[in-house]
Design a protein around this motif. Structure first.
Motif, PDB file in Angstrom:
ATOM      1  N   GLY A  23       1.069  -1.108   0.037  1.00  0.00           N
ATOM      2  CA  GLY A  23       0.079   0.225  -0.165  1.00  0.00           C
ATOM      3  C   GLY A  23       0.639   0.929   0.408  1.00  0.00           C
ATOM      4  N   ARG A  24       2.170   0.709  -0.201  1.00  0.00           N
ATOM      5  CA  ARG A  24       3.016   2.056   0.013  1.00  0.00           C
ATOM      6  C   ARG A  24       2.991   2.898  -0.953  1.00  0.00           C
ATOM      7  N   LEU A  25       3.102   4.384  -0.967  1.00  0.00           N
ATOM      8  CA  LEU A  25       3.330   5.246  -2.526  1.00  0.00           C
ATOM      9  C   LEU A  25       4.048   4.926  -3.886  1.00  0.00           C
ATOM     10  N   VAL A  26       3.757   5.147  -4.744  1.00  0.00           N
ATOM     11  CA  VAL A  26       5.129   4.493  -5.288  1.00  0.00           C
ATOM     12  C   VAL A  26       5.526   6.127  -6.439  1.00  0.00           C
ATOM     13  N   CYS A  27       4.889   6.342  -7.264  1.00  0.00           N
ATOM     14  CA  CYS A  27       4.150   7.722  -7.359  1.00  0.00           C
ATOM     15  C   CYS A  27       3.203   8.100  -7.906  1.00  0.00           C
ATOM     16  N   LYS A  28       3.601   8.764  -8.877  1.00  0.00           N
ATOM     17  CA  LYS A  28       1.716   9.462  -9.196  1.00  0.00           C
ATOM     18  C   LYS A  28       1.342   9.219 -10.878  1.00  0.00           C
ATOM     19  N   VAL A  29       0.488   9.072 -11.901  1.00  0.00           N
ATOM     20  CA  VAL A  29       0.455   8.707 -13.501  1.00  0.00           C
ATOM     21  C   VAL A  29       0.393  10.184 -14.045  1.00  0.00           C
ATOM     22  N   ASP A  30       1.922  10.523 -14.339  1.00  0.00           N
ATOM     23  CA  ASP A  30       2.353  11.884 -14.871  1.00  0.00           C
ATOM     24  C   ASP A  30       1.259  11.494 -16.520  1.00  0.00           C
ATOM     25  N   ASP A  31       1.674  10.908 -16.797  1.00  0.00           N
ATOM     26  CA  ASP A  31       1.355   9.905 -18.822  1.00  0.00           C
ATOM     27  C   ASP A  31       1.743   9.207 -18.850  1.00  0.00           C
ATOM     28  N   LEU A  32       1.075   8.330 -20.372  1.00  0.00           N
ATOM     29  CA  LEU A  32       1.111   6.784 -20.217  1.00  0.00           C
ATOM     30  C   LEU A  32       1.140   6.751 -22.282  1.00  0.00           C
ATOM     31  N   GLU A  33       1.938   5.466 -21.904  1.00  0.00           N
ATOM     32  CA  GLU A  33       3.207   5.722 -23.022  1.00  0.00           C
ATOM     33  C   GLU A  33       1.917   4.396 -24.033  1.00  0.00           C
ATOM     34  N   LEU A  34       1.586   4.664 -25.171  1.00  0.00           N
ATOM     35  CA  LEU A  34       0.892   4.353 -26.499  1.00  0.00           C
ATOM     36  C   LEU A  34       1.979   3.852 -27.357  1.00  0.00           C
ATOM     37  N   THR A  35       1.457   2.751 -27.310  1.00  0.00           N
ATOM     38  CA  THR A  35       2.709   1.592 -28.836  1.00  0.00           C
ATOM     39  C   THR A  35       1.556   1.146 -29.365  1.00  0.00           C
ATOM     40  N   GLY A  36       1.485   1.084 -30.963  1.00  0.00           N
ATOM     41  CA  GLY A  36       1.037   0.440 -31.823  1.00  0.00           C
ATOM     42  C   GLY A  36      -0.178   1.206 -32.857  1.00  0.00           C
ATOM     43  N   ASP A  37      -1.225   0.006 -33.074  1.00  0.00           N
ATOM     44  CA  ASP A  37      -2.216   0.951 -34.305  1.00  0.00           C
ATOM     45  C   ASP A  37      -2.861  -0.313 -34.227  1.00  0.00           C
ATOM     46  N   PRO A  38      -4.695  -0.406 -33.829  1.00  0.00           N
ATOM     47  CA  PRO A  38      -4.511   1.424 -33.159  1.00  0.00           C
ATOM     48  C   PRO A  38      -3.622   1.629 -31.875  1.00  0.00           C
ATOM     49  N   PRO A  39      -3.681   2.918 -31.593  1.00  0.00           N
ATOM     50  CA  PRO A  39      -2.672   2.636 -30.224  1.00  0.00           C
ATOM     51  C   PRO A  39      -2.705   1.620 -28.896  1.00  0.00           C
ATOM     52  N   HIS A  40      -2.030   1.529 -28.482  1.00  0.00           N
ATOM     53  CA  HIS A  40      -2.280   0.416 -26.807  1.00  0.00           C
ATOM     54  C   HIS A  40      -1.842   0.950 -25.807  1.00  0.00           C
ATOM     55  N   VAL A  41      -2.059   1.637 -24.527  1.00  0.00           N
ATOM     56  CA  VAL A  41      -1.235   1.328 -22.899  1.00  0.00           C
ATOM     57  C   VAL A  41      -0.695   0.250 -22.619  1.00  0.00           C
ATOM     58  N   THR A  42       1.456   0.684 -23.357  1.00  0.00           N
ATOM     59  CA  THR A  42       2.205   0.135 -22.426  1.00  0.00           C
ATOM     60  C   THR A  42       3.186   0.462 -21.243  1.00  0.00           C
ATOM     61  N   ALA A  43       2.927   1.767 -20.370  1.00  0.00           N
ATOM     62  CA  ALA A  43       2.888   1.863 -19.704  1.00  0.00           C
ATOM     63  C   ALA A  43       2.570   2.674 -18.784  1.00  0.00           C
ATOM     64  N   ILE A  44       2.780   3.291 -18.185  1.00  0.00           N
ATOM     65  CA  ILE A  44       2.852   3.972 -16.810  1.00  0.00           C
ATOM     66  C   ILE A  44       3.934   4.992 -16.952  1.00  0.00           C
ATOM     67  N   LEU A  45       4.086   5.898 -16.781  1.00  0.00           N
ATOM     68  CA  LEU A  45       5.265   7.119 -17.200  1.00  0.00           C
ATOM     69  C   LEU A  45       5.121   8.472 -15.695  1.00  0.00           C
ATOM     70  N   ALA A  46       5.979   8.254 -14.985  1.00  0.00           N
ATOM     71  CA  ALA A  46       6.418   9.073 -14.104  1.00  0.00           C
ATOM     72  C   ALA A  46       7.094  10.440 -14.169  1.00  0.00           C
ATOM     73  N   GLY A  47       7.376  11.226 -13.154  1.00  0.00           N
ATOM     74  CA  GLY A  47       8.093  11.918 -13.248  1.00  0.00           C
ATOM     75  C   GLY A  47       8.194  13.526 -14.334  1.00  0.00           C
ATOM     76  N   PRO A  48       9.317  14.729 -13.433  1.00  0.00           N
ATOM     77  CA  PRO A  48       9.217  15.331 -14.730  1.00  0.00           C
ATOM     78  C   PRO A  48       9.833  15.429 -15.698  1.00  0.00           C
ATOM     79  N   LEU A  49      10.247  14.306 -16.167  1.00  0.00           N
ATOM     80  CA  LEU A  49      10.253  14.287 -17.864  1.00  0.00           C
ATOM     81  C   LEU A  49       9.036  13.808 -18.195  1.00  0.00           C
ATOM     82  N   ALA A  50       8.306  13.337 -17.693  1.00  0.00           N
ATOM     83  CA  ALA A  50       6.629  12.966 -18.275  1.00  0.00           C
ATOM     84  C   ALA A  50       5.906  13.771 -18.265  1.00  0.00           C
ATOM     85  N   LEU A  51       5.610  14.670 -16.830  1.00  0.00           N
ATOM     86  CA  LEU A  51       4.630  14.991 -16.385  1.00  0.00           C
ATOM     87  C   LEU A  51       5.137  16.591 -17.538  1.00  0.00           C
ATOM     88  N   GLY A  52       6.300  17.045 -17.681  1.00  0.00           N
ATOM     89  CA  GLY A  52       7.140  18.430 -18.501  1.00  0.00           C
ATOM     90  C   GLY A  52       6.194  18.781 -20.004  1.00  0.00           C
TER      91      GLY A  52
END
Length: 258
Positions: A23-52
């Motif tokens: 139950g410990r905090l890991v991070c916040k969902v700052d964006d989502l990684e998309l791959t393919g066509d149609p695009p599908h979500v492959t990863a949660i992205l976090a941190g200033p390099l995702a949020l910026g």
């Protein structure tokens, strides 16, 4: 069985990510990684390099520049949590496994916090942890607020949210990926959705429901197969605006009101 459907902005972005085991905090969902066509979500992205990049403008560029300057890595990337680690999606996003610690936090813990007397932080091996393999991918944040033009060049509105359906390819043979099913487009670029205006059943108080329905009367659903092209300037569709479904098509009878 009907595939699970969620709205990325409403149910994922900016949610807290916690470890399922503790139950410990890991991070916040700052964006989502998309791959393919149609695009599908492959990863949660976090941190200033995702949020910026998602914030954009001068504040977003400044956030990215500072993060890159402070990073100990030559090629800093957003913190990436593979989507197959997702175990529960509710008020928080629960993940299993052992998500990799962000490089900047690792460096800070080992080189600053660990040297503070009484910090309780044990010195650990300085070997850099293995990084997850990264694929050329888009980000969901690049879709939001982008203008949408129909096949005749008429402006439909701007993307306010993205509807995801869990019917994509298997991720690590664990669970199906969430694919981009539809774009939710609102006529006013500064409009923000609240959740009440999307089903099932529209459980808002009557006055709130009336105000929201009036505000978003022109909102439309754009199926992914109605998208012709997408680029930095936005989306261009392969159908006229008259062929787009209204947002109210998301509503379904609420079984609790039967």
């Amino acid at each position: 069985m009907r595939a699970r459907e969620i709205h990325a902005g409403l149910h994922l972005l900016d949610r807290q990510v916690v470890r399922a085991s503790t139950g410990r905090l890991v991070c916040k969902v700052d964006d989502l990684e998309l791959t393919g066509d149609p695009p599908h979500v492959t990863a949660i992205l976090a941190g200033p390099l995702a949020l910026g990049p998602r914030i954009g403008g001068v504040p977003g560029r400044l956030m990215v520049a500072v993060a890159e300057l402070l990073s100990p890595l030559e090629d800093p990337q957003p913190w990436r949590i593979p989507m197959h680690l997702l175990t529960e999606l509710g008020s928080a996003v629960e993940v299993g496994g052992d998500p990799e610690e962000p490089a900047l936090e690792t460096w800070t813990r080992r080189n600053i916090i660990a040297r503070i007397p009484g910090s309780g932080t044990e010195e650990v091996s300085r070997e850099r942890p293995a990084r997850h393999e990264r694929h050329p991918a888009a980000r969901l944040g690049a879709y939001l607020d982008k203008p949408v033009l129909d096949a005749e060049g008429t402006r439909v509105g701007n993307v306010a949210d993205v509807r995801l359906r869990q019917d994509g390819p298997l991720l690590m043979e664990v669970q199906q990926a969430f694919t981009v099913a539809e774009l939710i487009v609102v006529p006013h670029w500064h409009s923000r959705l609240f959740g009440y205006e999307r089903g099932p059943g529209g459980r808002a108080p009557k006055l709130v429901s009336a105000l929201i329905r009036g505000r978003f009367a022109g909102a439309r659903l754009v199926a992914w197969d109605q998208v012709e092209t997408f680029g930095p300037d936005g989306f261009v569709l392969n159908v006229p605006a008259s062929r787009l479904a209204p947002l109210t098509d998301l509503y379904e009878p609420d079984p609790r009101r039967r």
